[in-house]
Write a protein that holds these residues in place. Sequence first.
Motif, PDB file in Angstrom:
ATOM      1  N   LEU A   1       0.862  -1.179   0.000  1.00 42.75           N
ATOM      2  CA  LEU A   1       0.000   0.000   0.000  1.00 42.75           C
ATOM      3  C   LEU A   1       0.894   1.222   0.000  1.00 42.75           C
ATOM      4  CD1 LEU A   1      -2.939   1.151   0.348  1.00 42.75           C
ATOM      5  CD2 LEU A   1      -2.361   1.342   2.764  1.00 42.75           C
ATOM      6  N   THR A   2       0.717   2.071  -0.998  1.00 43.09           N
ATOM      7  CA  THR A   2       1.429   3.342  -0.998  1.00 43.09           C
ATOM      8  C   THR A   2       0.413   4.434  -0.710  1.00 43.09           C
ATOM      9  OG1 THR A   2       1.160   3.723  -3.376  1.00 43.09           O
ATOM     10  CG2 THR A   2       3.125   2.513  -2.675  1.00 43.09           C
ATOM     11  N   ALA A   3       0.854   5.430   0.004  1.00 43.43           N
ATOM     12  CA  ALA A   3      -0.042   6.537   0.345  1.00 43.43           C
ATOM     13  C   ALA A   3       0.720   7.846   0.252  1.00 43.43           C
ATOM     14  CB  ALA A   3      -0.599   6.358   1.749  1.00 43.43           C
ATOM     15  N   THR A   4       0.083   8.832  -0.337  1.00 45.82           N
ATOM     16  CA  THR A   4       0.646  10.171  -0.393  1.00 45.82           C
ATOM     17  C   THR A   4      -0.360  11.123   0.229  1.00 45.82           C
ATOM     18  OG1 THR A   4      -0.240  10.491  -2.612  1.00 45.82           O
ATOM     19  CG2 THR A   4       2.038   9.738  -2.447  1.00 45.82           C
TER      20      THR A   4
ATOM     21  N   GLU B   1      -1.426  18.866   2.284  1.00 49.81           N
ATOM     22  CA  GLU B   1      -2.378  19.662   3.061  1.00 49.81           C
ATOM     23  C   GLU B   1      -3.807  19.580   2.527  1.00 49.81           C
ATOM     24  OE1 GLU B   1      -1.613  21.099   5.916  1.00 49.81           O
ATOM     25  OE2 GLU B   1       0.439  20.417   5.684  1.00 49.81           O
ATOM     26  N   SER B   2      -3.985  19.262   1.229  1.00 51.17           N
ATOM     27  CA  SER B   2      -5.327  19.317   0.653  1.00 51.17           C
ATOM     28  C   SER B   2      -5.908  17.974   0.242  1.00 51.17           C
ATOM     29  CB  SER B   2      -5.323  20.254  -0.553  1.00 51.17           C
ATOM     30  OG  SER B   2      -4.438  19.762  -1.542  1.00 51.17           O
ATOM     31  N   SER B   3      -5.078  16.951   0.004  1.00 49.71           N
ATOM     32  CA  SER B   3      -5.635  15.683  -0.455  1.00 49.71           C
ATOM     33  C   SER B   3      -4.725  14.515  -0.076  1.00 49.71           C
ATOM     34  CB  SER B   3      -5.839  15.699  -1.974  1.00 49.71           C
ATOM     35  OG  SER B   3      -4.590  15.772  -2.621  1.00 49.71           O
ATOM     36  N   SER B   4      -5.322  13.333  -0.093  1.00 51.45           N
ATOM     37  CA  SER B   4      -4.587  12.098   0.191  1.00 51.45           C
ATOM     38  C   SER B   4      -4.997  11.051  -0.834  1.00 51.45           C
ATOM     39  CB  SER B   4      -4.919  11.586   1.594  1.00 51.45           C
ATOM     40  OG  SER B   4      -4.585  12.539   2.572  1.00 51.45           O
TER      41      SER B   4
ATOM     42  N   ARG C   1      -8.678   8.385  -3.836  1.00 53.85           N
ATOM     43  CA  ARG C   1      -8.544   9.433  -2.841  1.00 53.85           C
ATOM     44  C   ARG C   1      -9.073   8.884  -1.523  1.00 53.85           C
ATOM     45  NH1 ARG C   1     -11.743  13.027  -0.537  1.00 53.85           N
ATOM     46  NH2 ARG C   1     -10.874  15.010   0.100  1.00 53.85           N
ATOM     47  N   VAL C   2      -8.395   9.183  -0.440  1.00 60.80           N
ATOM     48  CA  VAL C   2      -8.832   8.707   0.863  1.00 60.80           C
ATOM     49  C   VAL C   2      -8.840   9.861   1.850  1.00 60.80           C
ATOM     50  CG1 VAL C   2      -8.074   6.326   0.574  1.00 60.80           C
ATOM     51  CG2 VAL C   2      -6.491   8.001   1.467  1.00 60.80           C
TER      52      VAL C   2
END
Length: 87
Positions: free
Chosen positions: A10-13, A16-19, A34-35
Amino acid sequence: MADIWVHLALTATSDESSSKATLFINGMEDKSQRVDGLPPPGTERPIILGADNNTGIAAPNIDWHDGYLDEVRIETVARSSEWVRAG
């Protein structure tokens, strides 16, 4: 039931505004979306491995994984799909 080994990555970025999170199963991208709820970089929050805690409520309201986690690696960079496939 026979033991079946599956490689999950699992990669996650997050900024400040989105994930965004991307799930890989056996090196192949399975889902990217998007999470909500990922902390911005530099914040410290506990990580729960092997469970689904979408409720935001502390244990025991966690849906626990029924199995074993053989190896866990946490890194500070979101790896590319090419890196995950080669891994």
